[in-house]
Design a protein around this motif. Structure first.
Motif, PDB file in Angstrom:
ATOM      1  N   ARG A 177     -22.338  52.631 -20.126  1.00 42.99           N
ATOM      2  CA  ARG A 177     -21.387  53.536 -20.765  1.00 42.99           C
ATOM      3  C   ARG A 177     -21.470  53.418 -22.288  1.00 42.99           C
ATOM      4  O   ARG A 177     -21.420  54.421 -23.007  1.00 42.99           O
ATOM      5  CB  ARG A 177     -19.968  53.236 -20.282  1.00 42.99           C
ATOM      6  N   LEU A 178     -21.601  52.196 -22.769  1.00 40.47           N
ATOM      7  CA  LEU A 178     -21.724  51.990 -24.209  1.00 40.47           C
ATOM      8  C   LEU A 178     -23.032  52.591 -24.758  1.00 40.47           C
ATOM      9  O   LEU A 178     -23.059  53.153 -25.854  1.00 40.47           O
ATOM     10  CB  LEU A 178     -21.663  50.494 -24.532  1.00 40.47           C
ATOM     11  N   LEU A 179     -24.098  52.475 -24.000  1.00 43.92           N
ATOM     12  CA  LEU A 179     -25.383  53.055 -24.417  1.00 43.92           C
ATOM     13  C   LEU A 179     -25.302  54.576 -24.488  1.00 43.92           C
ATOM     14  O   LEU A 179     -25.912  55.202 -25.360  1.00 43.92           O
ATOM     15  CB  LEU A 179     -26.492  52.637 -23.443  1.00 43.92           C
ATOM     16  N   ALA A 180     -24.542  55.151 -23.552  1.00 47.13           N
ATOM     17  CA  ALA A 180     -24.415  56.610 -23.527  1.00 47.13           C
ATOM     18  C   ALA A 180     -23.589  57.124 -24.695  1.00 47.13           C
ATOM     19  O   ALA A 180     -23.804  58.247 -25.172  1.00 47.13           O
ATOM     20  CB  ALA A 180     -23.799  57.057 -22.201  1.00 47.13           C
ATOM     21  N   ASP A 181     -22.634  56.311 -25.204  1.00 47.87           N
ATOM     22  CA  ASP A 181     -21.705  56.771 -26.241  1.00 47.87           C
ATOM     23  C   ASP A 181     -22.076  56.308 -27.652  1.00 47.87           C
ATOM     24  O   ASP A 181     -21.467  56.759 -28.626  1.00 47.87           O
ATOM     25  CB  ASP A 181     -20.285  56.280 -25.924  1.00 47.87           C
ATOM     26  N   ASN A 182     -23.034  55.403 -27.786  1.00 46.34           N
ATOM     27  CA  ASN A 182     -23.342  54.830 -29.096  1.00 46.34           C
ATOM     28  C   ASN A 182     -24.857  54.843 -29.338  1.00 46.34           C
ATOM     29  O   ASN A 182     -25.659  54.851 -28.392  1.00 46.34           O
ATOM     30  CB  ASN A 182     -22.829  53.382 -29.191  1.00 46.34           C
ATOM     31  N   TRP A 183     -25.190  54.851 -30.646  1.00 46.73           N
ATOM     32  CA  TRP A 183     -26.615  54.764 -31.009  1.00 46.73           C
ATOM     33  C   TRP A 183     -26.967  53.295 -31.162  1.00 46.73           C
ATOM     34  O   TRP A 183     -26.682  52.673 -32.164  1.00 46.73           O
ATOM     35  CB  TRP A 183     -26.876  55.531 -32.299  1.00 46.73           C
ATOM     36  N   VAL A 184     -27.544  52.745 -30.109  1.00 54.19           N
ATOM     37  CA  VAL A 184     -27.858  51.318 -30.060  1.00 54.19           C
ATOM     38  C   VAL A 184     -29.340  51.125 -30.379  1.00 54.19           C
ATOM     39  O   VAL A 184     -30.205  51.797 -29.807  1.00 54.19           O
ATOM     40  CB  VAL A 184     -27.523  50.734 -28.665  1.00 54.19           C
ATOM     41  N   GLN A 185     -29.623  50.214 -31.289  1.00 48.67           N
ATOM     42  CA  GLN A 185     -31.013  49.939 -31.632  1.00 48.67           C
ATOM     43  C   GLN A 185     -31.618  48.799 -30.816  1.00 48.67           C
ATOM     44  O   GLN A 185     -32.779  48.840 -30.435  1.00 48.67           O
ATOM     45  CB  GLN A 185     -31.146  49.608 -33.132  1.00 48.67           C
ATOM     46  N   VAL A 186     -30.806  47.748 -30.580  1.00 45.73           N
ATOM     47  CA  VAL A 186     -31.311  46.570 -29.856  1.00 45.73           C
ATOM     48  C   VAL A 186     -30.298  46.179 -28.795  1.00 45.73           C
ATOM     49  O   VAL A 186     -29.086  46.194 -29.046  1.00 45.73           O
ATOM     50  CB  VAL A 186     -31.556  45.383 -30.817  1.00 45.73           C
ATOM     51  N   ILE A 187     -30.821  45.835 -27.618  1.00 42.11           N
ATOM     52  CA  ILE A 187     -29.944  45.338 -26.546  1.00 42.11           C
ATOM     53  C   ILE A 187     -30.378  43.914 -26.192  1.00 42.11           C
ATOM     54  O   ILE A 187     -31.553  43.633 -25.994  1.00 42.11           O
ATOM     55  CB  ILE A 187     -30.000  46.269 -25.315  1.00 42.11           C
ATOM     56  N   LEU A 188     -29.387  43.012 -26.191  1.00 41.66           N
ATOM     57  CA  LEU A 188     -29.617  41.598 -25.892  1.00 41.66           C
ATOM     58  C   LEU A 188     -28.934  41.317 -24.558  1.00 41.66           C
ATOM     59  O   LEU A 188     -27.706  41.337 -24.460  1.00 41.66           O
ATOM     60  CB  LEU A 188     -29.011  40.731 -27.011  1.00 41.66           C
ATOM     61  N   CYS A 189     -29.719  41.051 -23.521  1.00 40.12           N
ATOM     62  CA  CYS A 189     -29.166  41.004 -22.156  1.00 40.12           C
ATOM     63  C   CYS A 189     -29.486  39.669 -21.486  1.00 40.12           C
ATOM     64  O   CYS A 189     -30.622  39.172 -21.546  1.00 40.12           O
ATOM     65  CB  CYS A 189     -29.759  42.151 -21.350  1.00 40.12           C
ATOM     66  N   ASP A 190     -28.454  39.117 -20.824  1.00 38.16           N
ATOM     67  CA  ASP A 190     -28.642  37.887 -20.058  1.00 38.16           C
ATOM     68  C   ASP A 190     -29.454  38.192 -18.800  1.00 38.16           C
ATOM     69  O   ASP A 190     -29.342  39.277 -18.216  1.00 38.16           O
ATOM     70  CB  ASP A 190     -27.268  37.306 -19.688  1.00 38.16           C
ATOM     71  N   GLN A 191     -30.270  37.224 -18.363  1.00 32.07           N
ATOM     72  CA  GLN A 191     -31.118  37.463 -17.193  1.00 32.07           C
ATOM     73  C   GLN A 191     -30.339  37.280 -15.886  1.00 32.07           C
ATOM     74  O   GLN A 191     -30.466  38.100 -14.981  1.00 32.07           O
ATOM     75  CB  GLN A 191     -32.323  36.513 -17.233  1.00 32.07           C
ATOM     76  N   ARG A 192     -29.543  36.283 -15.807  1.00 32.43           N
ATOM     77  CA  ARG A 192     -28.848  35.982 -14.556  1.00 32.43           C
ATOM     78  C   ARG A 192     -27.428  36.541 -14.606  1.00 32.43           C
ATOM     79  O   ARG A 192     -26.565  36.006 -15.293  1.00 32.43           O
ATOM     80  CB  ARG A 192     -28.797  34.467 -14.330  1.00 32.43           C
ATOM     81  N   MET A 193     -27.176  37.654 -13.869  1.00 36.31           N
ATOM     82  CA  MET A 193     -25.839  38.243 -13.776  1.00 36.31           C
ATOM     83  C   MET A 193     -25.548  38.560 -12.306  1.00 36.31           C
ATOM     84  O   MET A 193     -26.484  38.733 -11.512  1.00 36.31           O
ATOM     85  CB  MET A 193     -25.754  39.516 -14.632  1.00 36.31           C
ATOM     86  N   PRO A 194     -24.223  38.613 -11.937  1.00 37.04           N
ATOM     87  CA  PRO A 194     -23.873  38.757 -10.512  1.00 37.04           C
ATOM     88  C   PRO A 194     -24.424  40.028  -9.863  1.00 37.04           C
ATOM     89  O   PRO A 194     -24.976  39.975  -8.758  1.00 37.04           O
ATOM     90  CB  PRO A 194     -22.339  38.773 -10.530  1.00 37.04           C
ATOM     91  N   GLU A 195     -24.266  41.200 -10.546  1.00 41.29           N
ATOM     92  CA  GLU A 195     -24.622  42.453  -9.874  1.00 41.29           C
ATOM     93  C   GLU A 195     -26.114  42.720  -9.830  1.00 41.29           C
ATOM     94  O   GLU A 195     -26.647  43.278  -8.873  1.00 41.29           O
ATOM     95  CB  GLU A 195     -23.869  43.645 -10.504  1.00 41.29           C
ATOM     96  N   GLU A 196     -26.845  42.329 -10.882  1.00 35.05           N
ATOM     97  CA  GLU A 196     -28.297  42.521 -10.924  1.00 35.05           C
ATOM     98  C   GLU A 196     -28.883  41.680 -12.048  1.00 35.05           C
ATOM     99  O   GLU A 196     -28.167  41.231 -12.946  1.00 35.05           O
ATOM    100  CB  GLU A 196     -28.663  43.991 -11.129  1.00 35.05           C
ATOM    101  N   THR A 197     -30.169  41.508 -12.011  1.00 32.04           N
ATOM    102  CA  THR A 197     -30.817  40.707 -13.051  1.00 32.04           C
ATOM    103  C   THR A 197     -30.954  41.526 -14.335  1.00 32.04           C
ATOM    104  O   THR A 197     -30.914  42.761 -14.325  1.00 32.04           O
ATOM    105  CB  THR A 197     -32.221  40.264 -12.605  1.00 32.04           C
TER     106      THR A 197
END
Length: 488
Positions: A40-60
């Motif tokens: 939702r945030l990606l759809a509403d904002n102009w994001v240049q870099v995304i920093l994402c954790d590898q291990r999360m409950p719903e998906e990697t």
């Protein structure tokens, strides 16, 4: 100044808060605890870099960033994880197209440097995309401009507008022939004096043929030896005496070749050209490979080509190859009605090229131009118009007084005086020949002085009565509608 936007995705709140505190001074930070919120945030904002954790409950993180890659391919994707399994790293590189893999615990300075490098990569990608768009647009614009210019050029050689002529001109018949010949891939031979417009007629054929969007090449044959013609037409390949260079036949492939003054082509080269035309292929100098000949050949000459054939100066077989259709262009003296319209057309061209304006010609000037025989034909007429423009008043009308003396002294062939029928030589007496010269000098002097008889008489050393007597004797009169200049 607006700071770049970083999106952090991590299901651990403490990790999110630590990353946000570290990056707050340098970036606008968005945080998301779930991948759904991150989208939702990606759809509403102009994001240049995304920093994402590898291990999360719903998906990697790899699975999520793979989806991000499909929907937001410009975003630089980075994985941050406390686990360093080789399979995760490989999957991140191959599937998600990640830019970097950061391990926990991370060092603030190193993390900020990595993100700044990622932002630089984002900007480079963006500039490359903009450049690619610009290149596509410029290429499209160049193609469109080329197409427009070709259509504009084609209109210039239209049989109705491109070949300037009067309504009842003998050139009408010539243009009808050109229109019939143009669509068919026949060789054409133009005959006519120098300056009659043979190249213009050849271009008219080309731009009204199926080859109109291909090159039109001109090869002069006069004062060119065999070797030079061979190099210029067929080209030279590397390893020969000269550097590698394409010939006219290669550069104008698919178009039209105009051979000017073909009668002056060396006899030794005529056999080579004939063989090329018969076989439909040629071989560049220094090459073992033959090239296909795909070009329409139009030739022109001011010489009597049949006489050259009879004298053995031109090959009969080549003559018949070139003369698929023979068209004779009449000289300007045989189409005097074209002179006024041609003069105005050439004046328009001259004003554009020389940067000097003129409103047109006086009726007397046009009459004088029609009277001249123009042995140099349209080329000579163009030179005379340019001279008149330079010598004439700025932005005014060009009168007969700025015409060259040699043109002014021409006799009017339609004049009903006995003088007009005097021969230029042969059986006439000395008195008749002297009178003819005297009449021309009188007319030329009067025209230069705008028919001011006092000035003309002073220049010629005559009295007004004496001048008037000579004018009466030779039947020299001003043309109707032309006012005499006031005497001084």
């Amino acid at each position: 100044m607006t700071k770049p936007t970083i999106l952090i995705v991590d299901d651990e709140v403490r990790s999110l808060e630590a990353l946000e505190r570290t990056l707050f001074d340098d970036f606008d930070v968005l945080t998301a605890e779930t991948t759904a919120e991150a989208e939702r945030l990606l759809a509403d904002n102009w994001v240049q870099v995304i920093l994402c954790d590898q291990r999360m409950p719903e998906e990697t993180g790899v699975a999520f960033l793979t989806r991000v890659r499909d929907r937001w391919p410009d975003v630089i994707r980075i994985i941050i994880s406390g686990y360093t399994e080789a399979d995760d790293i490989i999957a991140g590189l191959n599937e998600a197209g990640i830019y970097h893999y950061i391990t926990k615990p991370w060092q603030p300075e190193k993390l900020i440097l990595t993100l700044k490098n990622a932002l630089e990569m984002f900007e480079l990608q963006r500039q490359n995309q903009l450049l690619a768009i610009e290149l596509r647009l410029s290429e499209q614009g160049a193609r469109r401009k080329l197409s427009d210019n070709r259509r504009k050029l084609r209109r210039q050689y239209d049989f109705d507008d491109g070949i300037v002529r009067a309504q009842g001109s003998p050139m009408n018949r010539i243009c009808d022939t050109l229109a019939r010949v143009a669509p068919y891939d026949l060789s054409v031979l133009f005959l006519g004096e120098s300056g009659t417009g043979k190249e213009l007629a050849a271009r008219a054929i080309h731009y009204n043929s199926l080859r109109w969007n291909k090159p039109f090449a001109v090869q002069a044959c006069q004062a060119v030896d065999h070797d030079r013609l061979e190099r210029e037409l067929f080209g030279v390949r590397e390893g020969h005496a000269r550097a590698d260079q394409p010939g006219v036949l290669e550069r104008a492939f698919g178009g039209t070749l105009f051979l000017d003054e073909v009668a002056e082509m060396p006899l030794s080269f005529q056999a080579r050209l004939l063989r090329v035309m018969q076989e439909g292929e040629y071989r560049p100098l220094g090459s073992n490979q033959s090239r296909k000949l795909d070009i329409r050949i139009i030739a022109a000459t001011s010489a009597d080509l049949e006489k050259s054939v009879a004298e053995g100066c031109f090959r009969k077989d080549l003559y018949f190859r070139l003369a698929g259709v023979t068209i004779a262009i009449p000289p300007l003296r045989e189409r005097r009605e074209d002179v006024p319209i041609l003069a105005n057309y050439l004046l328009k061209q001259a004003t554009a090229s020389l940067g000097k304006e003129a409103t047109g010609f006086s009726p007397e000037a046009l009459s004088c131009l029609k009277r001249h025989d123009w042995p140099g034909n349209v080329r000579e007429l163009r030179n005379e118009i340019e001279r008149m423009l330079v010598m004439g008043p700025e932005g005014g009308e060009l009168g007969a007084d700025v015409i060259s003396p040699r043109v002014l002294m021409a006799l009017d062939p339609a004049q009903n005086s006995d003088l007009a029928h005097l021969p230029d030589g042969g059986n006439q007496t000395l008195k008749e020949r002297v009178e003819a010269i005297e009449a021309r000098i009188l007319r030329e002097s009067l025209i230069r002085h705008r028919w001011n008889k006092s000035r003309a008489a002073r220049e010629l050393g005559l009295s007004r009565v004496g001048l008037r007597s000579k004018l009466k004797r030779y039947g020299i009169e001003r043309e109707a509608g032309l006012a005499e200049a006031s005497s001084v």
